[in-house]
Design a protein around this motif. Structure first.
Motif, PDB file in Angstrom:
ATOM      1  N   ARG A  50       0.972  -1.085   0.135  1.00  0.00           N
ATOM      2  CA  ARG A  50      -0.058  -0.012  -0.014  1.00  0.00           C
ATOM      3  C   ARG A  50       0.869   1.348   0.011  1.00  0.00           C
ATOM      4  N   GLY A  51       2.070   1.308   0.545  1.00  0.00           N
ATOM      5  CA  GLY A  51       2.855   2.431   0.826  1.00  0.00           C
ATOM      6  C   GLY A  51       3.684   2.771  -0.554  1.00  0.00           C
ATOM      7  N   ARG A  52       3.844   1.613  -1.232  1.00  0.00           N
ATOM      8  CA  ARG A  52       4.690   1.845  -2.572  1.00  0.00           C
ATOM      9  C   ARG A  52       3.627   2.488  -3.575  1.00  0.00           C
ATOM     10  N   ARG A  53       2.445   2.016  -3.788  1.00  0.00           N
ATOM     11  CA  ARG A  53       1.526   2.588  -4.369  1.00  0.00           C
ATOM     12  C   ARG A  53       1.276   4.052  -4.266  1.00  0.00           C
ATOM     13  N   LYS A  54       1.194   4.293  -3.104  1.00  0.00           N
ATOM     14  CA  LYS A  54       1.014   5.749  -2.735  1.00  0.00           C
ATOM     15  C   LYS A  54       2.080   6.579  -3.041  1.00  0.00           C
ATOM     16  N   GLY A  55       3.461   6.192  -2.804  1.00  0.00           N
ATOM     17  CA  GLY A  55       4.575   6.710  -3.480  1.00  0.00           C
ATOM     18  C   GLY A  55       4.673   6.957  -4.807  1.00  0.00           C
ATOM     19  N   ALA A  56       4.204   6.025  -5.568  1.00  0.00           N
ATOM     20  CA  ALA A  56       4.451   5.797  -7.102  1.00  0.00           C
ATOM     21  C   ALA A  56       3.558   7.032  -7.716  1.00  0.00           C
ATOM     22  N   GLY A  57       2.520   7.286  -7.213  1.00  0.00           N
ATOM     23  CA  GLY A  57       1.734   8.123  -7.856  1.00  0.00           C
ATOM     24  C   GLY A  57       1.942   9.525  -7.688  1.00  0.00           C
ATOM     25  N   ARG A  58       3.033   9.723  -6.871  1.00  0.00           N
ATOM     26  CA  ARG A  58       3.687  11.384  -6.790  1.00  0.00           C
ATOM     27  C   ARG A  58       4.224  11.998  -8.013  1.00  0.00           C
TER      28      ARG A  58
END
Length: 58
Positions: A50-58
């Motif tokens: 979940r943390g990787r998906r949030k960071g990839a969208g920036r």
């Protein structure tokens, strides 16, 4: 002599059931620890993903 063999038989039977009870408790504890470890592993994996998906969208 018969009374002695009955007493020995009952002692062995009680010992056998005590050993089975202890083995059952140990098995139950091992299974609970394994299930808790699996749940923690899956939770950590889900949180990391979940943390990787949030960071990839920036």
């Amino acid at each position: 002599m018969i009374h002695l063999s009955v007493a020995v038989g009952r002692f062995v039977e009680a010992l056998f059931y005590a050993i089975l009870r202890v083995a059952g408790v140990i098995t139950g504890v091992v299974l609970l620890v394994a299930l808790a470890g699996l749940a923690l592993f899956l939770l950590a994996r889900w949180m990391i993903g979940r943390g990787r998906r949030k960071g990839a969208g920036r």
